[in-house]
Design an enzyme around this catalytic site. Structure first.
Site, PDB file in Angstrom:
ATOM      1  N   GLY A  48       0.771  -1.248   0.000  1.00  0.00           N
ATOM      2  CA  GLY A  48       0.000   0.000   0.000  1.00  0.00           C
ATOM      3  C   GLY A  48       0.798   1.291   0.000  1.00  0.00           C
ATOM      4  O   GLY A  48       0.315   2.319  -0.486  1.00  0.00           O
ATOM      5  N   GLU A 103       4.095   4.139   6.219  1.00  0.00           N
ATOM      6  CA  GLU A 103       2.858   3.371   6.031  1.00  0.00           C
ATOM      7  C   GLU A 103       1.861   4.226   5.266  1.00  0.00           C
ATOM      8  O   GLU A 103       1.835   5.451   5.420  1.00  0.00           O
ATOM      9  CB  GLU A 103       2.245   3.039   7.399  1.00  0.00           C
ATOM     10  CG  GLU A 103       2.516   1.631   7.900  1.00  0.00           C
ATOM     11  CD  GLU A 103       1.797   0.544   7.103  1.00  0.00           C
ATOM     12  OE1 GLU A 103       1.442   0.758   5.928  1.00  0.00           O
ATOM     13  OE2 GLU A 103       1.607  -0.530   7.671  1.00  0.00           O
ATOM     14  N   ASP A 104       1.024   3.580   4.493  1.00  0.00           N
ATOM     15  CA  ASP A 104      -0.062   4.329   3.845  1.00  0.00           C
ATOM     16  C   ASP A 104      -1.193   4.579   4.832  1.00  0.00           C
ATOM     17  O   ASP A 104      -1.795   5.649   4.838  1.00  0.00           O
ATOM     18  CB  ASP A 104      -0.581   3.593   2.596  1.00  0.00           C
ATOM     19  CG  ASP A 104      -0.963   2.148   2.883  1.00  0.00           C
ATOM     20  OD1 ASP A 104      -0.296   1.507   3.716  1.00  0.00           O
ATOM     21  OD2 ASP A 104      -1.940   1.669   2.290  1.00  0.00           O
ATOM     22  N   ASP A 107      -4.748   1.552  10.701  1.00  0.00           N
ATOM     23  CA  ASP A 107      -6.184   1.347  10.906  1.00  0.00           C
ATOM     24  C   ASP A 107      -6.375   0.713  12.294  1.00  0.00           C
ATOM     25  O   ASP A 107      -6.519   1.434  13.289  1.00  0.00           O
ATOM     26  CB  ASP A 107      -6.666   0.440   9.762  1.00  0.00           C
ATOM     27  CG  ASP A 107      -8.162   0.262   9.690  1.00  0.00           C
ATOM     28  OD1 ASP A 107      -8.822   0.335  10.727  1.00  0.00           O
ATOM     29  OD2 ASP A 107      -8.697   0.034   8.591  1.00  0.00           O
ATOM     30  N   LYS A 135      -6.458   6.209  11.354  1.00  0.00           N
ATOM     31  CA  LYS A 135      -7.863   6.098  11.782  1.00  0.00           C
ATOM     32  C   LYS A 135      -7.888   5.924  13.292  1.00  0.00           C
ATOM     33  O   LYS A 135      -7.967   4.778  13.779  1.00  0.00           O
ATOM     34  CB  LYS A 135      -8.497   4.863  11.130  1.00  0.00           C
ATOM     35  CG  LYS A 135      -8.823   5.013   9.659  1.00  0.00           C
ATOM     36  CD  LYS A 135      -9.393   3.702   9.148  1.00  0.00           C
ATOM     37  CE  LYS A 135     -10.501   3.922   8.177  1.00  0.00           C
ATOM     38  NZ  LYS A 135     -11.009   2.654   7.616  1.00  0.00           N
ATOM     39  N   PHE A 156     -13.511   3.994   4.168  1.00  0.00           N
ATOM     40  CA  PHE A 156     -12.617   2.984   3.589  1.00  0.00           C
ATOM     41  C   PHE A 156     -11.900   3.632   2.412  1.00  0.00           C
ATOM     42  O   PHE A 156     -12.463   3.825   1.336  1.00  0.00           O
ATOM     43  CB  PHE A 156     -13.401   1.742   3.142  1.00  0.00           C
ATOM     44  CG  PHE A 156     -12.479   0.604   2.800  1.00  0.00           C
ATOM     45  CD1 PHE A 156     -12.087  -0.304   3.782  1.00  0.00           C
ATOM     46  CD2 PHE A 156     -11.950   0.472   1.514  1.00  0.00           C
ATOM     47  CE1 PHE A 156     -11.202  -1.332   3.478  1.00  0.00           C
ATOM     48  CE2 PHE A 156     -11.069  -0.557   1.209  1.00  0.00           C
ATOM     49  CZ  PHE A 156     -10.693  -1.460   2.191  1.00  0.00           C
ATOM     50  N   ARG A 169      -5.465   0.840  -6.716  1.00  0.00           N
ATOM     51  CA  ARG A 169      -4.201   1.397  -6.214  1.00  0.00           C
ATOM     52  C   ARG A 169      -3.684   2.543  -7.082  1.00  0.00           C
ATOM     53  O   ARG A 169      -2.975   3.416  -6.615  1.00  0.00           O
ATOM     54  CB  ARG A 169      -3.118   0.307  -6.160  1.00  0.00           C
ATOM     55  CG  ARG A 169      -3.352  -0.759  -5.110  1.00  0.00           C
ATOM     56  CD  ARG A 169      -2.074  -1.542  -4.859  1.00  0.00           C
ATOM     57  NE  ARG A 169      -2.303  -2.842  -4.264  1.00  0.00           N
ATOM     58  CZ  ARG A 169      -2.385  -3.075  -2.950  1.00  0.00           C
ATOM     59  NH1 ARG A 169      -2.258  -2.097  -2.084  1.00  0.00           N
ATOM     60  NH2 ARG A 169      -2.593  -4.297  -2.491  1.00  0.00           N
TER      61      ARG A 169
HETATM   62  C1  PRP Z   1      -2.948  -2.290   4.842  1.00  0.00           C
HETATM   63  C2  PRP Z   1      -2.077  -1.042   4.957  1.00  0.00           C
HETATM   64  C3  PRP Z   1      -1.387  -1.207   6.270  1.00  0.00           C
HETATM   65  C4  PRP Z   1      -2.360  -2.053   7.077  1.00  0.00           C
HETATM   66  C5  PRP Z   1      -3.043  -1.190   8.076  1.00  0.00           C
HETATM   67  O1  PRP Z   1      -2.165  -3.297   4.301  1.00  0.00           O
HETATM   68  O2  PRP Z   1      -1.185  -0.943   3.880  1.00  0.00           O
HETATM   69  O3  PRP Z   1      -0.162  -1.888   6.132  1.00  0.00           O
HETATM   70  O4  PRP Z   1      -3.312  -2.591   6.165  1.00  0.00           O
HETATM   71  O5  PRP Z   1      -4.045  -1.888   8.768  1.00  0.00           O
HETATM   72  P1  PRP Z   1      -3.994  -2.202  10.318  1.00  0.00           P
HETATM   73  O6  PRP Z   1      -3.574  -0.944  11.033  1.00  0.00           O
HETATM   74  O7  PRP Z   1      -5.421  -2.584  10.615  1.00  0.00           O
HETATM   75  O8  PRP Z   1      -3.054  -3.323  10.556  1.00  0.00           O
HETATM   76  P2  PRP Z   1      -2.776  -4.646   3.705  1.00  0.00           P
HETATM   77  O9  PRP Z   1      -2.650  -5.714   4.725  1.00  0.00           O
HETATM   78  O10 PRP Z   1      -4.133  -4.374   3.138  1.00  0.00           O
HETATM   79  O11 PRP Z   1      -1.769  -5.026   2.545  1.00  0.00           O
HETATM   80  P3  PRP Z   1      -1.322  -4.139   1.276  1.00  0.00           P
HETATM   81  O12 PRP Z   1      -0.545  -2.960   1.810  1.00  0.00           O
HETATM   82  O13 PRP Z   1      -0.484  -5.095   0.509  1.00  0.00           O
HETATM   83  O14 PRP Z   1      -2.576  -3.708   0.546  1.00  0.00           O
END
Ligand code: PRP
Length: 181
Positions: A48, A103-104, A107, A135, A156, A169
């Site tokens: 991400g 980090e993107d 959550d 968040k 979301f 993306r």
């Molecule tokens: C997403 C995002 C963070 C994580 C945040 O990654 O890039 O790394 O979720 O969520 P959290 O705070 O609830 O742990 P994802 O697992 O979707 O993988 P990706 O980056 O490959 O899309």
């Protein structure tokens, strides 16, 4: 199998490109000031964060090396699976280095907590984190995020690197999807 209708939505613009770029300039200034020319290991959390990372490192005025960690916690759903998996690790030693995680989105905070534990064990001089989106209402851990681009609510977010079921993306803005009913 029924097709997921969410995949056919055109995400509404939530944070426009111009606002993202303006905020990145401010974040980069904060980071430049925090490190005062000290070299850092900049870590991109795949997948991400790849667009955020590429944009922000070009605004930094400190010596840096780039490393990539891949973790995954979401399946194709809108809520975290609660299970974090490391799918790509860093080969370089981090001992004595200043590490900055990009980090993107934070959550539930489970991914960042996992990363902090993983990296702290490698004895870096410091570990800080910078997340484009945060968040606070969704946090399930007490993980601290040092720099935040935008605090958001329950939306979301997709685009600018963030996906829903692997899609969206490449959008240049951060969009939001309506929740499934
Ligand atoms: C997403 C995002 C963070 C994580 C945040 O990654 O890039 O790394 O979720 O969520 P959290 O705070 O609830 O742990 P994802 O697992 O979707 O993988 P990706 O980056 O490959 O899309």
């Amino acid at each position: 199998m029924m097709e997921d209708p969410t995949l056919n939505q055109k995400p509404k613009v939530f944070i426009p490109e111009i606002k993202i770029q303006a905020r990145l300039i401010e974040l980069a200034q904060e980071i430049n000031q925090a490190y005062q020319g000290k070299p850092i290991v900049a870590i991109c959390i795949l997948k991400g964060s790849f667009i955020f990372f590429s944009d922000i490192i070009r605004l930094l005025d400190i010596p840096l090396t780039c490393e990539f960690l891949a973790l995954s916690s979401y399946g194709s759903k809108m809520v975290s699976s609660g299970e974090v998996k490391l799918t790509l690790d860093i080969n370089e030693p981090l001992e004595g280095k200043h590490v900055l995680i990009f980090e993107d989105i934070v959550d539930s905070g489970l991914t960042l907590t996992y990363i902090m534990n993983l990296l702290q064990a490698r004895k870096p001089a410091s570990v800080r984190s910078c997340s484009l989106l945060f968040k606070p209402e969704s946090l399930k851990t007490d993980v601290h995020v040092d720099s935040v681009g935008f605090k958001i609510g329950k939306e979301f977010g997709v685009g600018y690197g963030l996906d829903y079921a692997g899609k969206f993306r490449g959008l240049p803005y951060i969009g939001c999807l309506e929740h499934e009913h």
